[in-house]
Structures are given as structure tokens and as C-alpha cells.
Write a protein that holds these residues in place. Sequence first.
Motif, PDB file in Angstrom:
ATOM      1  N   SER A 160       0.817  -1.219   0.000  1.00  9.24           N
ATOM      2  CA  SER A 160       0.000   0.000   0.000  1.00  9.24           C
ATOM      3  C   SER A 160       0.850   1.267   0.000  1.00  9.24           C
ATOM      4  CB  SER A 160      -0.911   0.030   1.236  1.00  9.24           C
ATOM      5  OG  SER A 160      -1.772  -1.066   1.255  1.00  9.24           O
ATOM      6  N   ILE A 161       2.039   1.189   0.565  1.00  7.62           N
ATOM      7  CA  ILE A 161       2.852   2.395   0.758  1.00  7.62           C
ATOM      8  C   ILE A 161       3.239   3.081  -0.553  1.00  7.62           C
ATOM      9  CG2 ILE A 161       5.041   3.269   1.705  1.00  7.62           C
ATOM     10  CD1 ILE A 161       2.827   2.699   3.810  1.00  7.62           C
ATOM     11  N   PRO A 162       3.724   2.378  -1.583  1.00  2.61           N
ATOM     12  CA  PRO A 162       4.063   3.084  -2.822  1.00  2.61           C
ATOM     13  C   PRO A 162       2.873   3.820  -3.440  1.00  2.61           C
ATOM     14  CG  PRO A 162       5.031   0.903  -2.832  1.00  2.61           C
ATOM     15  CD  PRO A 162       4.108   0.971  -1.647  1.00  2.61           C
ATOM     16  N   MET A 163       1.689   3.217  -3.382  1.00  5.87           N
ATOM     17  CA  MET A 163       0.501   3.878  -3.922  1.00  5.87           C
ATOM     18  C   MET A 163       0.159   5.112  -3.094  1.00  5.87           C
ATOM     19  SD  MET A 163      -2.876   4.690  -3.946  1.00  5.87           S
ATOM     20  CE  MET A 163      -3.233   4.010  -2.354  1.00  5.87           C
ATOM     21  N   LEU A 164       0.247   4.997  -1.785  1.00  8.83           N
ATOM     22  CA  LEU A 164      -0.027   6.146  -0.919  1.00  8.83           C
ATOM     23  C   LEU A 164       1.006   7.250  -1.141  1.00  8.83           C
ATOM     24  CD1 LEU A 164      -0.993   4.281   2.378  1.00  8.83           C
ATOM     25  CD2 LEU A 164      -2.517   5.524   0.820  1.00  8.83           C
ATOM     26  N   ARG A 165       2.264   6.870  -1.283  1.00 10.01           N
ATOM     27  CA  ARG A 165       3.334   7.824  -1.549  1.00 10.01           C
ATOM     28  C   ARG A 165       3.065   8.580  -2.866  1.00 10.01           C
ATOM     29  NH1 ARG A 165       7.917   4.386  -1.691  1.00 10.01           N
ATOM     30  NH2 ARG A 165       7.735   3.937   0.502  1.00 10.01           N
ATOM     31  N   ALA A 166       2.661   7.840  -3.901  1.00 10.33           N
ATOM     32  CA  ALA A 166       2.374   8.449  -5.210  1.00 10.33           C
ATOM     33  C   ALA A 166       1.166   9.388  -5.125  1.00 10.33           C
ATOM     34  CB  ALA A 166       2.139   7.363  -6.255  1.00 10.33           C
ATOM     35  N   SER A 167       0.148   8.984  -4.400  1.00  7.03           N
ATOM     36  CA  SER A 167      -1.042   9.830  -4.244  1.00  7.03           C
ATOM     37  C   SER A 167      -0.689  11.114  -3.512  1.00  7.03           C
ATOM     38  CB  SER A 167      -2.141   9.082  -3.476  1.00  7.03           C
ATOM     39  OG  SER A 167      -2.621   8.005  -4.243  1.00  7.03           O
ATOM     40  N   LEU A 168       0.132  11.002  -2.484  1.00  2.00           N
ATOM     41  CA  LEU A 168       0.586  12.204  -1.767  1.00  2.00           C
ATOM     42  C   LEU A 168       1.370  13.116  -2.705  1.00  2.00           C
ATOM     43  CD1 LEU A 168       1.710  10.570   1.597  1.00  2.00           C
ATOM     44  CD2 LEU A 168      -0.082  12.304   1.358  1.00  2.00           C
ATOM     45  N   ALA A 169       2.293  12.539  -3.475  1.00  3.21           N
ATOM     46  CA  ALA A 169       3.130  13.327  -4.380  1.00  3.21           C
ATOM     47  C   ALA A 169       2.307  14.078  -5.417  1.00  3.21           C
ATOM     48  CB  ALA A 169       4.156  12.421  -5.070  1.00  3.21           C
ATOM     49  N   GLU A 170       1.226  13.472  -5.890  1.00  2.42           N
ATOM     50  CA  GLU A 170       0.349  14.129  -6.865  1.00  2.42           C
ATOM     51  C   GLU A 170      -0.231  15.432  -6.307  1.00  2.42           C
ATOM     52  OE1 GLU A 170      -2.664  11.344  -8.018  1.00  2.42           O
ATOM     53  OE2 GLU A 170      -1.213   9.994  -8.966  1.00  2.42           O
ATOM     54  N   GLU A 171      -0.358  15.511  -5.002  1.00  2.00           N
ATOM     55  CA  GLU A 171      -0.904  16.706  -4.340  1.00  2.00           C
ATOM     56  C   GLU A 171       0.195  17.573  -3.716  1.00  2.00           C
ATOM     57  OE1 GLU A 171      -4.181  17.589  -4.399  1.00  2.00           O
ATOM     58  OE2 GLU A 171      -4.414  15.905  -5.764  1.00  2.00           O
ATOM     59  N   GLY A 172       1.457  17.233  -3.989  1.00  2.00           N
ATOM     60  CA  GLY A 172       2.568  18.001  -3.447  1.00  2.00           C
ATOM     61  C   GLY A 172       2.809  17.739  -1.968  1.00  2.00           C
ATOM     62  N   LEU A 173       2.374  16.576  -1.504  1.00  2.00           N
ATOM     63  CA  LEU A 173       2.515  16.215  -0.093  1.00  2.00           C
ATOM     64  C   LEU A 173       3.446  15.013   0.067  1.00  2.00           C
ATOM     65  CD1 LEU A 173      -1.283  16.377   0.821  1.00  2.00           C
ATOM     66  CD2 LEU A 173       0.438  18.062   1.447  1.00  2.00           C
ATOM     67  N   THR A 174       3.887  14.770   1.289  1.00  3.51           N
ATOM     68  CA  THR A 174       4.704  13.604   1.616  1.00  3.51           C
ATOM     69  C   THR A 174       4.265  13.091   2.981  1.00  3.51           C
ATOM     70  OG1 THR A 174       6.404  14.889   2.733  1.00  3.51           O
ATOM     71  CG2 THR A 174       6.728  14.486   0.376  1.00  3.51           C
ATOM     72  N   PHE A 175       4.730  11.889   3.299  1.00  3.79           N
ATOM     73  CA  PHE A 175       4.534  11.385   4.651  1.00  3.79           C
ATOM     74  C   PHE A 175       5.350  12.252   5.600  1.00  3.79           C
ATOM     75  CE2 PHE A 175       3.401   7.321   2.579  1.00  3.79           C
ATOM     76  CZ  PHE A 175       2.260   7.015   3.298  1.00  3.79           C
ATOM     77  N   LYS A 176       4.920  12.347   6.838  1.00  3.10           N
ATOM     78  CA  LYS A 176       5.662  13.049   7.880  1.00  3.10           C
ATOM     79  C   LYS A 176       7.011  12.356   8.057  1.00  3.10           C
ATOM     80  CE  LYS A 176       5.184  13.898  12.822  1.00  3.10           C
ATOM     81  NZ  LYS A 176       4.279  13.683  13.960  1.00  3.10           N
ATOM     82  N   LYS A 177       8.038  13.117   8.239  1.00  5.82           N
ATOM     83  CA  LYS A 177       9.400  12.557   8.421  1.00  5.82           C
ATOM     84  C   LYS A 177       9.629  12.127   9.846  1.00  5.82           C
ATOM     85  CE  LYS A 177      10.536  13.266   4.218  1.00  5.82           C
ATOM     86  NZ  LYS A 177      10.392  12.206   3.314  1.00  5.82           N
TER      87      LYS A 177
END
Length: 96
Positions: free
Chosen positions: A79-96
Motif C-alpha cells: 500500500s505504501i508506494p501507492m499512498l506515496r504516489a497519491s501524496l506526491a500528486e498533491e505536493g505532499l509527503t509522509f511526515k518525516k
Amino acid sequence: MTTEKDLRVCEKGHQYYKSSDCKSYPICHEENKPKSGFLAKLSSPARNALLHEGIDTLKKLSLHTEKEILNLHGIGPASIPMLRASLAEEGLTFKK
């Protein structure tokens, strides 16, 4: 090792057997699957895990680390790569 399954009834009255504490009933969850957005791209267990935590937008998802999301019951490494890609499409990332 045999796992005993319990008879359960979903909110719509469907009967099913489940061996875990997960309350997910696949038929009902498939009927409720969103038609679009990042949640529509996820499996039912992953989608339900996020919704159970109140994560229903990418903005809310971005407030969590990948590790926090992976620790949710129902979320797997796929699930993580898809979630990462969805975040990137909106200019977002997971919290560091």
C-alpha cells in the motif's frame, strides 16, 4: 493449527465467519468502495484501516509517518508506494 471462526453479522444483516477481531465484511465494504480518490485505489482492509483512524484525506495522511501507517492493522507494504504516489500528486509527503 486450526483457527476457530466465529459467526458474525454485519450492519446490513449479512452473516459471515471470521477468525480475527477485524470487523470487515468484504461484500459490504466493496459496495461502499469510493469511485475516485486515493481511497478507491486501496484494498478494503487498507482503506478500512485508514478510515478507522480518521484518515480520509491526503492532508490527514501526510500528518503520519510511513511507519505509523504500516503499523495499522490492514495496511501492508504494497500500500505504501501507492499512498506515496497519491501524496506526491498533491505536493505532499509522509511526515518525516
